[in-house]
Enzyme design. Structure first.
Site, PDB file in Angstrom:
ATOM      1  CD  GLN A 135      -2.410  -1.275   2.756  1.00 28.38           C
ATOM      2  OE1 GLN A 135      -3.361  -0.587   3.065  1.00 28.38           O
ATOM      3  NE2 GLN A 135      -1.854  -2.136   3.592  1.00 28.38           N
ATOM      4  CG  ASN A 136       4.126   1.328   2.325  1.00 25.11           C
ATOM      5  OD1 ASN A 136       3.066   1.645   2.846  1.00 25.11           O
ATOM      6  ND2 ASN A 136       5.054   0.638   2.947  1.00 25.11           N
ATOM      7  CG  ASP A 144       7.869   3.695   0.809  1.00 21.66           C
ATOM      8  OD1 ASP A 144       8.047   2.752   0.013  1.00 21.66           O
ATOM      9  OD2 ASP A 144       7.595   3.504   2.006  1.00 21.66           O
ATOM     10  CG  HIS A 171      -2.782   2.720  -1.843  1.00 26.13           C
ATOM     11  ND1 HIS A 171      -2.778   2.671  -0.468  1.00 26.13           N
ATOM     12  CD2 HIS A 171      -3.901   2.062  -2.223  1.00 26.13           C
ATOM     13  CE1 HIS A 171      -3.842   1.997  -0.053  1.00 26.13           C
ATOM     14  NE2 HIS A 171      -4.529   1.617  -1.088  1.00 26.13           N
ATOM     15  N   GLY A 181       3.168  -4.423   8.880  1.00 27.72           N
ATOM     16  CA  GLY A 181       3.039  -2.975   9.063  1.00 27.72           C
ATOM     17  C   GLY A 181       1.791  -2.361   8.458  1.00 27.72           C
ATOM     18  CD  GLN A 194       0.048  -0.428  19.184  1.00 29.09           C
ATOM     19  OE1 GLN A 194      -0.874  -0.860  19.861  1.00 29.09           O
ATOM     20  NE2 GLN A 194       1.168   0.031  19.699  1.00 29.09           N
TER      21      GLN A 194
HETATM   22  P1  NAD Z   1      -1.430   2.584   8.843  1.00 26.89           P
HETATM   23  O1  NAD Z   1      -0.713   3.843   9.115  1.00 26.89           O
HETATM   24  O2  NAD Z   1      -2.902   2.588   8.889  1.00 26.89           O
HETATM   25  O3  NAD Z   1      -0.929   1.445   9.834  1.00 26.89           O
HETATM   26  C1  NAD Z   1       0.433   1.204  10.025  1.00 26.89           C
HETATM   27  C2  NAD Z   1       0.550   0.011  10.924  1.00 26.89           C
HETATM   28  O4  NAD Z   1       1.911  -0.306  10.980  1.00 26.89           O
HETATM   29  C3  NAD Z   1       0.068   0.280  12.343  1.00 26.89           C
HETATM   30  O5  NAD Z   1      -1.080  -0.474  12.545  1.00 26.89           O
HETATM   31  C4  NAD Z   1       1.192  -0.216  13.246  1.00 26.89           C
HETATM   32  O6  NAD Z   1       0.758  -1.276  14.063  1.00 26.89           O
HETATM   33  C5  NAD Z   1       2.186  -0.785  12.277  1.00 26.89           C
HETATM   34  N1  NAD Z   1       3.562  -0.354  12.551  1.00 26.89           N
HETATM   35  C6  NAD Z   1       4.033   0.885  12.838  1.00 26.89           C
HETATM   36  N2  NAD Z   1       5.360   0.851  12.985  1.00 26.89           N
HETATM   37  C7  NAD Z   1       5.742  -0.429  12.788  1.00 26.89           C
HETATM   38  C8  NAD Z   1       6.973  -1.105  12.801  1.00 26.89           C
HETATM   39  N3  NAD Z   1       8.128  -0.487  13.052  1.00 26.89           N
HETATM   40  N4  NAD Z   1       6.986  -2.433  12.552  1.00 26.89           N
HETATM   41  C9  NAD Z   1       5.839  -3.112  12.309  1.00 26.89           C
HETATM   42  N5  NAD Z   1       4.629  -2.521  12.290  1.00 26.89           N
HETATM   43  C10 NAD Z   1       4.591  -1.204  12.517  1.00 26.89           C
HETATM   44  O7  NAD Z   1      -0.866   2.049   7.453  1.00 26.89           O
HETATM   45  P2  NAD Z   1      -1.577   1.337   6.257  1.00 26.89           P
HETATM   46  O8  NAD Z   1      -2.357   0.184   6.738  1.00 26.89           O
HETATM   47  O9  NAD Z   1      -0.524   1.130   5.227  1.00 26.89           O
HETATM   48  O10 NAD Z   1      -2.619   2.416   5.716  1.00 26.89           O
HETATM   49  C11 NAD Z   1      -2.322   3.783   5.622  1.00 26.89           C
HETATM   50  C12 NAD Z   1      -2.351   4.377   4.218  1.00 26.89           C
HETATM   51  O11 NAD Z   1      -1.388   5.422   4.141  1.00 26.89           O
HETATM   52  C13 NAD Z   1      -1.998   3.421   3.148  1.00 26.89           C
HETATM   53  O12 NAD Z   1      -2.891   3.638   2.129  1.00 26.89           O
HETATM   54  C14 NAD Z   1      -0.604   3.805   2.671  1.00 26.89           C
HETATM   55  O13 NAD Z   1      -0.594   3.838   1.269  1.00 26.89           O
HETATM   56  C15 NAD Z   1      -0.444   5.239   3.105  1.00 26.89           C
HETATM   57  N6  NAD Z   1       0.909   5.571   3.626  1.00 26.89           N
HETATM   58  C16 NAD Z   1       2.027   5.151   2.974  1.00 26.89           C
HETATM   59  C17 NAD Z   1       3.284   5.462   3.463  1.00 26.89           C
HETATM   60  C18 NAD Z   1       4.502   5.007   2.719  1.00 26.89           C
HETATM   61  O14 NAD Z   1       4.473   4.877   1.497  1.00 26.89           O
HETATM   62  N7  NAD Z   1       5.603   4.730   3.432  1.00 26.89           N
HETATM   63  C19 NAD Z   1       3.409   6.178   4.654  1.00 26.89           C
HETATM   64  C20 NAD Z   1       2.259   6.600   5.290  1.00 26.89           C
HETATM   65  C21 NAD Z   1       1.005   6.280   4.768  1.00 26.89           C
END
Ligand code: NAD
Length: 275
Positions: free
Chosen positions: A112-113, A115, A130, A220, A248
């Protein structure tokens, strides 16, 4: 024989390792896997939505209205968004998945990332539900072009200089998101915003991968964002074991066969250490 001082997760780690060893694994990743690369989850502490209202900055009509009212604010948002992504590098969790793919145990990563860190870690088979912030896509025919890091840096720097002039800001967008050579449609950054449809091809490819997988490894993700969050149930209904590695519990922890709570950068290396 189990070690005397086994920590609570050790048993789960051993079980998950045995499942991974058998191969045919698909991994679904979310924002949490990139957290320790320095990219906060959007809704978490220091996340983008702490400073910017997602109701405004998370969708195209909102972004257009901000641009009309204040191009500076839009440029500030784009700059904050990209600055975090530009500095991030793949962490041990991304590298473990790449290793699992090279070992022919992992079929693909569905992420879903946006990045680009799975690509940077060397993973080849990736479905980006995404989109990708380092790519532009034609709004008419769907053709894509890479937007390399250096080009993004250049774009952000030019935007900052021109930030108070709508005309100049538009010119810069047009330079980095040009017209498509094939169909003359307009390119835009290839990210799915709130209220937009995911690419049906990506969803079908994800389901095809899950039709024939032994286990789905979730890393994650809170599993609250649909349709990505529909994939674990899809996989489970087809007989796959569902494994969750999250700091979590997620919204779908109840349907997971194995849950390991903790940082992905610690747990994944521990799992593959003796694979
Ligand atoms: P979310 O933010 O809803 O959930 C992230 C989950 O990751 C949390 O439930 C937490 O338990 C877990 N987490 C946090 N740190 C962690 C770690 N170090 N190790 C393991 N688990 C960990 O994320 P989502 O479910 O991907 O949904 C959010 C939306 O935001 C998605 O659509 C995504 O595309 C987007 N998003 C993407 C990025 C990116 O590309 N890096 C960053 C932020 C949000």
């Amino acid at each position: 024989m189990a070690a005397k001082n086994a920590r609570p997760a050790d048993k789960e780690i051993a079980v998950v390792r045995n499942i991974l060893k058998k191969g045919k694994i698909v991994c679904l990743t979310g924002a949490g896997i990139s957290y320790e690369s320095g990219i906060p989850t959007f809704r978490g502490n220091g996340g983008l939505w702490e400073t910017y209202d997602p109701e405004v900055y998370g969708n195209m009509p909102g972004l257009v209205s901000i641009f009309r009212k204040s191009p500076e604010k839009l440029v500030g948002f784009i700059s904050d968004f990209y600055n975090v992504l530009l500095q991030a590098k793949p962490n041990p969790a991304h590298l473990c998945l790449s290793y699992l793919e090279k070992s022919s145990l992992l079929k693909a990563v569905i992420t879903q990332n946006i990045d680009n860190l799975h690509q940077q870690a060397g993973t080849r088979s990736i479905v980006e539900l995404h989109g990708n912030a380092f790519r532009v896509r034609c709004r008419s025919c769907g053709a894509t072009l890479k937007l390399e890091k250096d080009r993004v840096k250049e774009m952000v720097s030019l935007l900052k200089k021109a930030r108070s002039s709508r005309v100049e800001v538009l010119k810069i967008f047009s330079r980095y998101c040009p017209r498509c050579l094939k169909c003359k449609g307009r390119f835009r950054i290839d990210i799915v915003l709130f209220g937009e449809q995911l690419d049906e091809t990506d969803l079908s490819r994800s389901r095809e991968l899950l039709d024939d997988c032994r286990a789905l490894l979730i890393v994650g993700s809170s599993l609250v964002v649909y349709p990505a969050a529909s994939l674990p149930l899809y996989a489970k209904e087809r007989g796959a074991k569902i494994i969750e590695i999250n700091s979590q519990p997620s919204a779908l922890s109840d349907i997971c066969d194995f849950k390991i709570m903790g940082a992905a950068t610690e747990i994944l290396p521990e799992i593959i250490r003796v694979l």
